[in-house]
Design an enzyme around this catalytic site. Structure first.
Site, PDB file in Angstrom:
ATOM      1  N   ASP A  18       0.819  -1.243   0.074  1.00 41.75           N
ATOM      2  CA  ASP A  18       0.237  -0.040   0.149  1.00 41.75           C
ATOM      3  C   ASP A  18       0.958   1.141   0.168  1.00 41.75           C
ATOM      4  O   ASP A  18       2.043   1.248   0.518  1.00 41.75           O
ATOM      5  CB  ASP A  18      -0.908  -0.079   1.159  1.00 41.75           C
ATOM      6  CG  ASP A  18      -1.782   0.920   1.145  1.00 41.75           C
ATOM      7  OD1 ASP A  18      -2.084   1.369   0.052  1.00 41.75           O
ATOM      8  OD2 ASP A  18      -2.715   1.248   2.012  1.00 41.75           O
ATOM      9  N   GLY A  21       0.317   5.430  -4.555  1.00 41.54           N
ATOM     10  CA  GLY A  21      -0.478   6.619  -4.888  1.00 41.54           C
ATOM     11  C   GLY A  21       0.049   7.775  -4.187  1.00 41.54           C
ATOM     12  O   GLY A  21       0.716   8.805  -4.794  1.00 41.54           O
ATOM     13  N   TRP A  23       3.034   7.822  -2.502  1.00 43.81           N
ATOM     14  CA  TRP A  23       4.474   7.968  -3.013  1.00 43.81           C
ATOM     15  C   TRP A  23       4.678   8.709  -4.097  1.00 43.81           C
ATOM     16  O   TRP A  23       5.499   9.626  -4.163  1.00 43.81           O
ATOM     17  CB  TRP A  23       5.193   6.402  -3.327  1.00 43.81           C
ATOM     18  CG  TRP A  23       6.589   6.439  -3.392  1.00 43.81           C
ATOM     19  CD1 TRP A  23       7.538   6.389  -2.528  1.00 43.81           C
ATOM     20  CD2 TRP A  23       7.246   6.557  -4.569  1.00 43.81           C
ATOM     21  NE1 TRP A  23       8.677   6.375  -3.261  1.00 43.81           N
ATOM     22  CE2 TRP A  23       8.375   6.525  -4.323  1.00 43.81           C
ATOM     23  CE3 TRP A  23       6.773   6.669  -6.035  1.00 43.81           C
ATOM     24  CZ2 TRP A  23       9.562   6.331  -5.405  1.00 43.81           C
ATOM     25  CZ3 TRP A  23       7.509   6.162  -7.349  1.00 43.81           C
ATOM     26  CH2 TRP A  23       9.004   6.347  -6.852  1.00 43.81           C
ATOM     27  N   ASN A  66     -11.035  -2.837  -5.687  1.00 45.07           N
ATOM     28  CA  ASN A  66     -10.376  -1.601  -6.431  1.00 45.07           C
ATOM     29  C   ASN A  66     -10.908  -1.559  -7.777  1.00 45.07           C
ATOM     30  O   ASN A  66     -10.495  -0.317  -8.303  1.00 45.07           O
ATOM     31  CB  ASN A  66      -8.787  -2.102  -6.632  1.00 45.07           C
ATOM     32  CG  ASN A  66      -7.971  -2.178  -5.433  1.00 45.07           C
ATOM     33  OD1 ASN A  66      -6.951  -2.796  -5.336  1.00 45.07           O
ATOM     34  ND2 ASN A  66      -8.449  -1.066  -4.258  1.00 45.07           N
ATOM     35  N   TRP A  67     -11.845  -2.212  -8.228  1.00 43.04           N
ATOM     36  CA  TRP A  67     -12.560  -1.986  -9.345  1.00 43.04           C
ATOM     37  C   TRP A  67     -13.218  -0.393  -9.145  1.00 43.04           C
ATOM     38  O   TRP A  67     -13.709   0.195 -10.194  1.00 43.04           O
ATOM     39  CB  TRP A  67     -13.796  -2.958  -9.922  1.00 43.04           C
ATOM     40  CG  TRP A  67     -13.382  -4.235 -10.176  1.00 43.04           C
ATOM     41  CD1 TRP A  67     -12.993  -5.454  -9.308  1.00 43.04           C
ATOM     42  CD2 TRP A  67     -12.506  -4.670 -11.325  1.00 43.04           C
ATOM     43  NE1 TRP A  67     -12.316  -6.573  -9.947  1.00 43.04           N
ATOM     44  CE2 TRP A  67     -11.980  -6.086 -11.303  1.00 43.04           C
ATOM     45  CE3 TRP A  67     -12.333  -4.152 -12.458  1.00 43.04           C
ATOM     46  CZ2 TRP A  67     -11.401  -6.750 -12.347  1.00 43.04           C
ATOM     47  CZ3 TRP A  67     -11.707  -4.659 -13.812  1.00 43.04           C
ATOM     48  CH2 TRP A  67     -11.483  -5.975 -13.596  1.00 43.04           C
TER      49      TRP A  67
END
Ligand code: IPE
Ligand code: MG
Length: 243
Positions: A18, A21, A23, A66-67
């Protein structure tokens, strides 16, 4: 670097990768830039884990939830593993790793599934570390599928109620032929399980770190295992000296 006890290396480590994003955002880059770096880190982690003597690593790459992300990001995440596998196949094969996908196979694009099937077939007899990529994976889905299978076996008269045991349930999960899960690592400071390996986590040790996934290197892996080695795993019993 910390010293590890070679006799207490976890057999099976799961990782919630995780923070890709965040980062990327910190660097003023699009989220997909973080996912790309996250892919490199998965490859490196497989190789580092193999060197430490870990038998199986299971990465949470894309969940059944996550879709719900923006279409562009989903599209990227759907094509990235295929590219990743094509690019790193050789590196991973050189560690004799066996690569498999755990998750639903009915909703992913064919072009993606073709690569997965090819990689699984090519590495199926490898005897090194087992690398599981969880893609379109969610525990609710995994357990529901197992329950349906068992219910239909019961309905057909192939099993009785007494045959329904934890071992039977375990045997119907994606993880059926893997060593028991010893350690879960989650990066990026979130302290939750997010519908990952709910059954398998029964007696695993949990390790949370603020490090974002793209920064998770060999040193971080060693730190997590050193922490694991300090734990007193009693599995519901009591400490030996207190008996
Ligand atoms: C993890 O990074 C990768 C996936 C779940 C695909 P995130 O995309 O969740 O990154 P953050 O949590 O927004 O930083
Ligand atoms: Mg996240």
């Amino acid at each position: 670097m910390q010293e590890l006890d070679k006799n207490r290396i976890p057999a099976h480590v799961a990782l919630i990768c995780d923070g890709n994003g965040r980062w990327a955002k910190k660097r003023g880059m699009p989220r997909t830039y973080g996912h790309r770096k996250g892919g490199f880190v998965i490859r490196d982690t497989v190789q580092n884990a193999a060197k430490l003597g870990i038998k199986a690593v299971t990465f949470f790459c894309f969940s059944t939830e996550n879709w719900n992300r923006p279409e562009d990001e989903v599209k990227y995440l759907m094509t990235a593993p295929a590219k990743f596998l094509k690019r790193y196949m050789k590196d991973l094969a050189s560690t004799n790793a066996r690569i498999r996908m755990l998750g639903r196979r009915d909703r992913l694009p064919k072009i993606f599934m073709d690569v997965i099937n090819e990689v699984e077939e090519k590495t199926k007899d490898h005897t090194g570390i087992i690398c599981n990529l969880c893609i379109d994976y969610g525990s609710y889905d995994e357990i529901t599928t197992a329950v349906k299978k068992i219910a239909s076996e019961y309905k057909d008269g192939n099993i009785t109620l007494d045959d329904i045991t934890p071992a039977l349930i375990e045997g119907n999960l994606f993880t059926k032929d893997l060593p028991k899960l010893d350690l879960l690592i989650r990066t990026s400071g979130e302290c939750r399980i997010s519908n990952f390996l709910l059954w398998q986590l029964g007696y695993a040790e949990l390790y949370f770190t603020d490090t974002l996934w793209p920064d998770f290197d060999n040193n971080e892996l060693i730190k997590a295992i050193a922490d694991y080695q300090k734990r007193d795993r009693r599995f519901g019993g009591i400490k030996n000296e207190n008996k």
